[in-house]
Design a protein around this motif. Structure first.
Motif, short mmCIF file in Angstrom:
data_model
loop_
_atom_site.label_atom_id
_atom_site.label_comp_id
_atom_site.label_asym_id
_atom_site.label_seq_id
_atom_site.Cartn_x
_atom_site.Cartn_y
_atom_site.Cartn_z
N GLY A 82 0.84 -1.19 0.00
CA GLY A 82 0.00 0.00 0.00
C GLY A 82 0.88 1.24 0.00
N LEU A 83 0.35 2.32 -0.56
CA LEU A 83 1.06 3.59 -0.61
C LEU A 83 0.10 4.71 -0.26
N THR A 84 0.50 5.57 0.69
CA THR A 84 -0.25 6.78 1.00
C THR A 84 0.66 7.98 0.77
N GLU A 85 0.16 9.15 1.11
CA GLU A 85 0.96 10.37 0.90
C GLU A 85 2.26 10.32 1.68
N ASN A 86 2.24 9.72 2.87
CA ASN A 86 3.42 9.73 3.74
C ASN A 86 3.94 8.36 4.13
N TYR A 87 3.20 7.29 3.81
CA TYR A 87 3.57 5.97 4.31
C TYR A 87 3.59 4.92 3.20
N ILE A 88 4.31 3.85 3.50
CA ILE A 88 4.27 2.59 2.75
C ILE A 88 3.66 1.54 3.67
N ILE A 89 2.85 0.66 3.12
CA ILE A 89 2.26 -0.44 3.90
C ILE A 89 2.80 -1.75 3.33
N LEU A 90 3.62 -2.45 4.12
CA LEU A 90 4.18 -3.74 3.72
C LEU A 90 3.36 -4.86 4.33
N HIS A 91 3.35 -6.01 3.67
CA HIS A 91 2.51 -7.13 4.07
C HIS A 91 3.37 -8.30 4.55
N ASP A 92 3.13 -8.73 5.78
CA ASP A 92 3.72 -9.95 6.33
C ASP A 92 2.57 -10.92 6.56
N LEU A 93 2.37 -11.83 5.60
CA LEU A 93 1.18 -12.68 5.58
C LEU A 93 1.56 -14.13 5.88
N PRO A 94 0.62 -14.92 6.39
CA PRO A 94 0.98 -16.26 6.87
C PRO A 94 1.11 -17.34 5.81
N VAL A 95 1.10 -16.99 4.51
CA VAL A 95 1.37 -17.96 3.45
C VAL A 95 2.86 -17.87 3.12
N VAL A 96 3.59 -18.96 3.41
CA VAL A 96 5.05 -18.96 3.28
C VAL A 96 5.52 -20.31 2.73
N PHE A 97 6.82 -20.40 2.44
CA PHE A 97 7.40 -21.68 2.04
C PHE A 97 7.33 -22.69 3.20
N THR A 98 7.12 -23.95 2.84
CA THR A 98 7.25 -25.01 3.83
C THR A 98 8.74 -25.23 4.12
N GLU A 99 9.02 -25.90 5.22
CA GLU A 99 10.41 -26.22 5.53
C GLU A 99 11.01 -27.10 4.44
N GLN A 100 10.22 -28.03 3.91
CA GLN A 100 10.71 -28.86 2.82
C GLN A 100 11.02 -28.02 1.58
N GLY A 101 10.14 -27.06 1.30
CA GLY A 101 10.39 -26.19 0.16
C GLY A 101 11.67 -25.40 0.31
N LEU A 102 11.92 -24.89 1.51
CA LEU A 102 13.15 -24.14 1.75
C LEU A 102 14.38 -25.02 1.61
N ARG A 103 14.29 -26.25 2.15
CA ARG A 103 15.45 -27.15 2.09
C ARG A 103 15.74 -27.60 0.66
N GLN A 104 14.69 -27.88 -0.11
CA GLN A 104 14.86 -28.49 -1.42
C GLN A 104 14.80 -27.48 -2.57
N ASN A 105 14.72 -26.19 -2.24
CA ASN A 105 14.63 -25.16 -3.28
C ASN A 105 13.43 -25.42 -4.21
N MET A 106 12.30 -25.78 -3.62
CA MET A 106 11.09 -26.05 -4.40
C MET A 106 9.99 -25.08 -3.96
N TRP A 107 9.10 -24.77 -4.91
CA TRP A 107 7.98 -23.88 -4.60
C TRP A 107 6.90 -24.68 -3.89
N ARG A 108 7.08 -24.84 -2.58
CA ARG A 108 6.13 -25.56 -1.74
C ARG A 108 5.67 -24.59 -0.66
N ILE A 109 4.41 -24.20 -0.67
CA ILE A 109 3.92 -23.19 0.26
C ILE A 109 2.81 -23.77 1.13
#
Length: 478
Positions: free
Chosen positions: A227-254
């Protein structure tokens, strides 16, 4: 017109015979067209001046291995209006990986294949196929996993080259970065697939990087918009992430973690350490309509994902999970974050499924009332069957449905030359019929339910794609 990427008769079947996102509406259009003085059904107004442009995936070669819809080479389609006439063009985005692939291979695969970290910070093929923004007189094609911005001439669609902002871009730029219509600044964000941070920066109207900072996170994140306003940026930290297996194996597993969603509000010229986090119900957000400041509150309107209700269909074989995830289901939602008390309020604006919101970009970052969203057909595959004009104050709006079986694109709002008022202008979209023929539809925003005032048949099929924008005629660099 060809509408399939199927193998030739007698050829060995491959895994993409089961992939619906390379056939029919989603099959590539590989020929590049230029068509001027197009026929018009109805009448184009003389006060419509500029270009409606839309990006999307368009594989330059038939894929043989596992292929995600998001992997296709970027292709931009554009309709240019001036003096009551229209011109159409489509061109591939000549990203570095597109050029390398055409020359024999870029050394990177798609998101359904094991990734490689041998290309430095580029993990997957960077197609620049996702988003388009208009800044400093030209377009920039942006990629959803955060990649190299590619400058494009908004009048001809010729690729100008990679954008590094005078060699000062620290790393990459994500799709859905924004342009401030008042200052002319380009405000962007970036993130790493495997490292716990996000970053944000500002580029001046004259293309100079003027600010950059990093935000530390508890772990790697997969945001899609900001998000963008006149004075701020809004960043998103959302609970959809890579699985541990995805991180270990360099695979798109979320997967979805059991934790709240967080919105981080940080001053546009501030440091990452100044960010204020606001927790809210777990959710995922693909696209933001608009954000602004209202007294002590920072307001964000976006499309909040809800369960799609479609079970994975085994008929698609290994593509069943991809098809299931791509079945967009989202509802327009408002969040208000109080910078004084730290409280968050959430309000669903409408119960109809809609996504890919577009606004009058002259009001980006400031209070606005209208959002033009695509309606989502209740089907397994992603198809936009109409447009909503959504009232962000009242949560209601007008509807324009396309012909049965047709599919539209994310629209753009074109302010009327000499007009006044937020919705004094036109809404423009590509529409492709079930038989593969395509056209442009132009609606008067203040008479939205009346349907198109002009339809422009096109010489080329426009496949389903991603995001579009409006480039005002008086601002296009020639």
């Amino acid at each position: 017109m060809a509408t399939s990427a199927s193998p030739a008769p007698g050829a060995e079947p491959n895994v993409n015979d089961l992939n619906p996102y390379v056939h029919g509406l989603y099959a590539p259009q590989r020929e590049e067209f230029t068509a001027v003085d197009l026929p018009v059904i109805g009448k184009l107004p003389n006060d419509l001046w500029g270009a409606y442009v839309r990006n999307g995936p368009n594989p330059a070669h038939d894929p043989t291995g596992m292929h995600h819809w998001f992997d296709g080479d970027g292709m931009v389609h554009a309709i240019y209006f001036e003096n009551g006439k229209a011109e159409y063009r489509n061109r591939y985005v000549r990203s570095d990986d597109n050029v390398a692939d055409r020359a024999g291979g870029c050394g990177a695969g798609g998101v359904m294949l094991p990734s490689t970290r041998s290309r430095g910070e580029k993990v997957y093929k960077d197609t620049a196929n996702t988003d388009l923004v208009f800044h400093n007189g030209e377009l920039m094609a942006l990629w959803y996993i955060s990649g190299t911005p590619v400058r494009i001439n908004a009048r001809t669609l010729d690729t100008v080259g990679n954008e590094s902002f005078g060699g000062k871009l620290p790393r990459h730029v994500s799709a859905h970065s924004k342009v401030d219509p008042v200052s002319g600044e380009f405000v962007f964000f970036d993130y790493s697939l495997y490292e716990p941070w996000m970053s944000f920066g500002t580029v001046s109207r004259d293309n100079e990087l003027t600010h950059f900072s990093r935000v530390e996170l508890p772990g790697p994140r997969l945001p899609h918009d900001m998000g963008l306003t006149e004075n701020y940026i809004i960043l998103h930290d959302l609970p959809v992430v890579f699985t541990e297996q995805g991180l270990r194996q360099n695979m798109w597993r979320i997967h979805t973690e059991d934790r709240p969603a967080r919105f981080g509000v940080v001053p546009r010229t501030g440091e990452g350490s100044e960010i204020r986090w606001f927790e809210t119900d777990p959710c995922y957000i693909y696209h933001v309509a608009n954000s602004w400041e209202d007294g002590d509150e920072v307001v964000m309107h976006a499309c909040k994902m809800i369960p799609n209700g479609h079970p994975a269909n085994p008929a698609y074989g290994p593509y069943a999970p991809m098809v299931n995830v791509l079945a967009l289901n989202a509802v327009p939602t408002e969040w208000r974050m109080n910078m004084r008390t730290g409280a968050v309020k959430q309000r669903q604006l409408d119960d109809r499924l809609s996504e890919f919101p577009a606004i009058n970009l002259d009001h980006a970052g400031r209070k606005s009332r209208w959002s033009y969203n695509v309606s989502i057909a209740p089907e397994e595959l992603q198809r936009f069957d109409g447009l909503y004009k959504l009232d962000l104050e009242q949560g209601s709006g007008a509807f324009h449905r396309f012909a049965e079986g047709s599919a539209g694109s994310e629209p753009a709002f074109a302010p009327r030359v000499g007009g006044s008022g937020e919705d004094d202008g036109y809404v423009i979209t590509f529409v492709t019929a079930a038989d593969g023929s395509s056209e442009v539809q132009v609606l008067a925003a203040q008479a939205f339910s009346d349907g198109p005032i002009a339809r422009i048949p096109l010489p080329a099929r426009v496949p389903a794609g991603f995001h579009g924008t409006w480039a005002p005629g008086d601002q296009i660099r020639h």
